[in-house]
Design a protein around this motif. Sequence first.
Motif: not given
Length: 277
Positions: A24-30, A215-222, A231-234
């Motif tokens: 998540s961090y590597e993808a730019g999620v603060q 924006i959101e993921t609702d991880a691990p869903f959707l 399996r969803n992730e942030p």
Amino acid sequence: MIDSHAHLDSPRYAEDRDALLGRSYEAGVQAILSIGIGDGPETMHQALDIARQYAGVPNVPKIYASAGVHPQEVQLLDEAACAKLDSLLQEPEVIACGEIGLDYYHPENAPREVQMAGFSRQMEIAAAHKKPIIIHCRPSDGSTNAWDDTLAQLEAEWRPTGLGGILHCFTGEIHHAKQAIDFGFLVSFAGNSTYPKAQPIRDAMAALPLERMLIETDAPFLAPIPNRGKRNEPAWVAEVARTLGQVRGISPEEAAFRTTENFHRLFRTATDPEMPL
């Protein structure tokens, strides 16, 4: 980017949560708002535990927490559960109450009057701590009944507080979102906004003010396209930012930046002195 809704305490992450947060961090999620509903009141503290576990850990997003009793477990909202929620909302890492609301989709859920009473009680507790609320709303098939009832309760019981909140994983009609915005809410879009048959959700993305969106993921869903069914992730909140950008005619980077600003403004969590609150 900020993932404004993820269930980091899901047992589906038990084996690789460290790696997931690193991706998540590597993808730019603060930052991530870890939703504290657990499997019911007895475990709604787990999101706070995770926020504290990763506080100050390098190369992972900042983790905030919420606490609340989901409408599917609201029949368990007894005095002990209310006391626990009251205690959790006193903690500085717990920035919101939720997800709470109404779910008419599953017939085995508590009767509607029980759900409404539990929703009211949790709003009372949240208001006492001046914490915004995160709304779960799911109507029965082919209906807007839960949205209509949710907005009626919010207008009567929450709007006067001025505290606002989030419509999580928005699937309602545009007029529902606009009404909630008038009450101080932000409207959050999840991975289902990327699905081919989700044009009504994208229509809402196009119609609403960008400064009122998250924006959101609702991880691990959707999990979003192209990872639907996994399996969803942030980290994959980037796909929601991409969809929002396409709908609004802006870059994914601007979509991510603007929704990040909106999150910080609602929760007053900005560390940048230049960011308006």
